[in-house]
Motif scaffolding. Structure first.
Motif, short mmCIF file in Angstrom:
data_model
loop_
_atom_site.label_atom_id
_atom_site.label_comp_id
_atom_site.label_asym_id
_atom_site.label_seq_id
_atom_site.Cartn_x
_atom_site.Cartn_y
_atom_site.Cartn_z
N ALA A 71 11.61 -2.20 5.12
CA ALA A 71 10.47 -2.69 5.90
C ALA A 71 9.21 -1.88 5.61
CB ALA A 71 10.81 -2.62 7.39
N SER A 72 9.24 -1.06 4.58
CA SER A 72 8.15 -0.14 4.33
C SER A 72 7.67 -0.20 2.88
CB SER A 72 8.63 1.28 4.63
OG SER A 72 7.70 2.24 4.20
N ALA A 73 6.42 0.15 2.69
CA ALA A 73 5.88 0.31 1.33
C ALA A 73 5.46 1.75 1.13
CB ALA A 73 4.71 -0.64 1.12
N ARG A 74 5.99 2.64 1.93
CA ARG A 74 5.62 4.06 1.82
C ARG A 74 5.86 4.58 0.40
NH1 ARG A 74 5.00 8.44 5.39
NH2 ARG A 74 5.62 10.41 4.47
N TYR A 75 6.93 4.13 -0.21
CA TYR A 75 7.31 4.58 -1.55
C TYR A 75 7.23 3.41 -2.54
CZ TYR A 75 9.30 8.21 1.36
OH TYR A 75 9.47 9.20 2.30
N VAL A 76 6.65 3.65 -3.71
CA VAL A 76 6.56 2.62 -4.74
C VAL A 76 7.95 2.12 -5.10
CG1 VAL A 76 5.86 2.15 -7.13
CG2 VAL A 76 4.41 3.59 -5.69
N SER A 77 8.91 3.03 -5.22
CA SER A 77 10.27 2.66 -5.64
C SER A 77 10.92 1.64 -4.70
CB SER A 77 11.15 3.90 -5.74
OG SER A 77 11.27 4.55 -4.48
N VAL A 78 10.50 1.62 -3.45
CA VAL A 78 11.04 0.68 -2.46
C VAL A 78 10.13 -0.52 -2.29
CG1 VAL A 78 11.68 0.45 -0.03
CG2 VAL A 78 12.25 2.54 -1.27
N ALA A 79 8.83 -0.30 -2.44
CA ALA A 79 7.85 -1.36 -2.17
C ALA A 79 8.00 -2.55 -3.11
CB ALA A 79 6.43 -0.79 -2.27
N VAL A 80 8.21 -2.31 -4.39
CA VAL A 80 8.29 -3.42 -5.34
C VAL A 80 9.43 -4.37 -4.98
CG1 VAL A 80 8.65 -4.06 -7.76
CG2 VAL A 80 7.08 -2.20 -7.18
N PRO A 81 10.67 -3.91 -4.85
CA PRO A 81 11.73 -4.85 -4.47
C PRO A 81 11.55 -5.43 -3.06
CG PRO A 81 12.61 -2.62 -4.57
CD PRO A 81 11.22 -2.57 -5.12
N HIS A 118 0.88 -1.18 0.00
CA HIS A 118 0.00 0.00 0.00
C HIS A 118 0.91 1.23 0.00
CE1 HIS A 118 -3.78 1.94 2.02
NE2 HIS A 118 -3.20 2.78 1.18
N CYS A 119 1.14 1.80 -1.17
CA CYS A 119 2.15 2.83 -1.37
C CYS A 119 1.56 4.24 -1.37
CB CYS A 119 2.87 2.59 -2.68
SG CYS A 119 3.51 0.91 -2.86
N LEU A 120 2.17 5.12 -0.60
CA LEU A 120 1.72 6.49 -0.43
C LEU A 120 2.29 7.45 -1.47
CD1 LEU A 120 0.25 8.59 1.42
CD2 LEU A 120 2.38 8.70 2.73
N LEU A 121 3.57 7.28 -1.78
CA LEU A 121 4.29 8.21 -2.66
C LEU A 121 5.11 7.45 -3.69
CD1 LEU A 121 5.52 10.64 0.15
CD2 LEU A 121 3.74 11.12 -1.56
N PRO A 122 5.43 8.08 -4.82
CA PRO A 122 6.12 7.36 -5.89
C PRO A 122 7.60 7.05 -5.63
CG PRO A 122 5.62 9.60 -6.58
CD PRO A 122 4.99 9.41 -5.24
N GLU A 123 8.35 8.01 -5.18
CA GLU A 123 9.82 7.86 -5.10
C GLU A 123 10.34 8.12 -3.70
OE1 GLU A 123 11.79 7.04 -7.72
OE2 GLU A 123 10.21 7.13 -9.24
N ALA A 124 11.24 7.26 -3.23
CA ALA A 124 11.89 7.47 -1.94
C ALA A 124 12.85 8.63 -2.04
CB ALA A 124 12.64 6.21 -1.52
N PRO A 125 12.93 9.44 -0.98
CA PRO A 125 13.90 10.55 -0.99
C PRO A 125 15.32 10.00 -0.97
CG PRO A 125 12.90 10.32 1.17
CD PRO A 125 12.20 9.35 0.26
N GLY A 126 16.23 10.80 -1.44
CA GLY A 126 17.65 10.42 -1.52
C GLY A 126 18.19 9.63 -0.35
N ALA A 158 2.17 5.81 -12.32
CA ALA A 158 3.30 5.78 -13.25
C ALA A 158 4.50 5.09 -12.61
CB ALA A 158 3.67 7.20 -13.69
N ALA A 159 4.75 5.36 -11.34
CA ALA A 159 5.88 4.73 -10.65
C ALA A 159 5.66 3.22 -10.53
CB ALA A 159 6.07 5.35 -9.26
N ALA A 160 4.44 2.80 -10.26
CA ALA A 160 4.16 1.36 -10.16
C ALA A 160 4.46 0.68 -11.49
CB ALA A 160 2.71 1.13 -9.74
N ARG A 161 3.98 1.26 -12.57
CA ARG A 161 4.25 0.68 -13.90
C ARG A 161 5.75 0.61 -14.16
NH1 ARG A 161 0.01 4.41 -15.54
NH2 ARG A 161 -1.92 3.27 -15.82
N LYS A 162 6.46 1.68 -13.82
CA LYS A 162 7.90 1.76 -14.06
C LYS A 162 8.67 0.68 -13.29
CE LYS A 162 11.88 4.68 -13.00
NZ LYS A 162 12.32 5.95 -12.39
N TYR A 163 8.42 0.56 -12.00
CA TYR A 163 9.22 -0.36 -11.18
C TYR A 163 8.83 -1.82 -11.40
CZ TYR A 163 11.41 3.68 -9.21
OH TYR A 163 12.12 4.85 -9.08
N LEU A 164 7.60 -2.08 -11.79
CA LEU A 164 7.22 -3.45 -12.15
C LEU A 164 7.85 -3.83 -13.49
CD1 LEU A 164 3.51 -3.27 -11.01
CD2 LEU A 164 5.31 -4.70 -9.98
#
Length: 165
Positions: free
Chosen positions: A68-78, A50-58, A120-126
């Protein structure tokens, strides 16, 4: 499919990811957030992020905190793939379903189009991992409820439409 989820359904809250096996169900209530369900039939495992935002901050969070989080799509997929025990050679056997990404805020402001950015981030990282997206239910102006039935390995998405007076 028109079944009602069981009472023992695990709620997947904002920024969470959970996996289930044979008899469990997972559920997320989504607005501009995006839900990413992964179904791995060969291993009998399902997962939901359950992702809140597209990209994790630097460098703002440690790798352990992000894993341990799905806050960011970029981290949630892996992270979800790792939690499910999947390796790169397993990816062709895993299908994804993506839902949510509604425009819940001011539609005139591009900056506030978080739902569209999440989708868009979900499509990209999948796509980066070569995962097959079997279905999407994205966009619109209303929230959705996403259920993953791990026993049947089906995903059910229902719109949450406000009642008109």
């Amino acid at each position: 499919m028109n079944t009602v989820p069981a009472a023992g359904c695990q709620r997947v809250g904002i920024g969470q990811l959970k996996i289930g096996a044979s008899g469990g169900q997972l559920e997320a209530v989504l607005g501009s957030c995006v839900g990413i369900a992964l179904i791995w039939k060969a291993a009998g495992r399902c997962g939901l992020a359950h992702c809140l935002l597209p990209e994790a901050p630097g460098q703002q969070a440690s790798a352990a905190e992000l894993a341990a989080s799905a806050r960011y799509v970029s981290v949630a997929v892996p992270s979800l793939l790792r939690l499910m025990g999947a390796h790169e050679e397993d990816y062709p056997d895993i299908e994804a379903v993506v839902a949510g990404g509604a425009s819940m805020l001011d539609k005139r402001s591009q900056r506030l189009q978080v739902g569209r950015q999440n989708a868009a981030a979900a499509r990209k990282y999948l796509r980066e991992r070569g995962l097959h997206v079997s279905a999407t239910c994205l966009g619109g102006e209303y929230g959705r409820t996403m259920y993953v039935d791990c026993a049947t390995q089906n995903v059910i998405v229902r719109d949450i439409v406000p009642v008109q007076d």
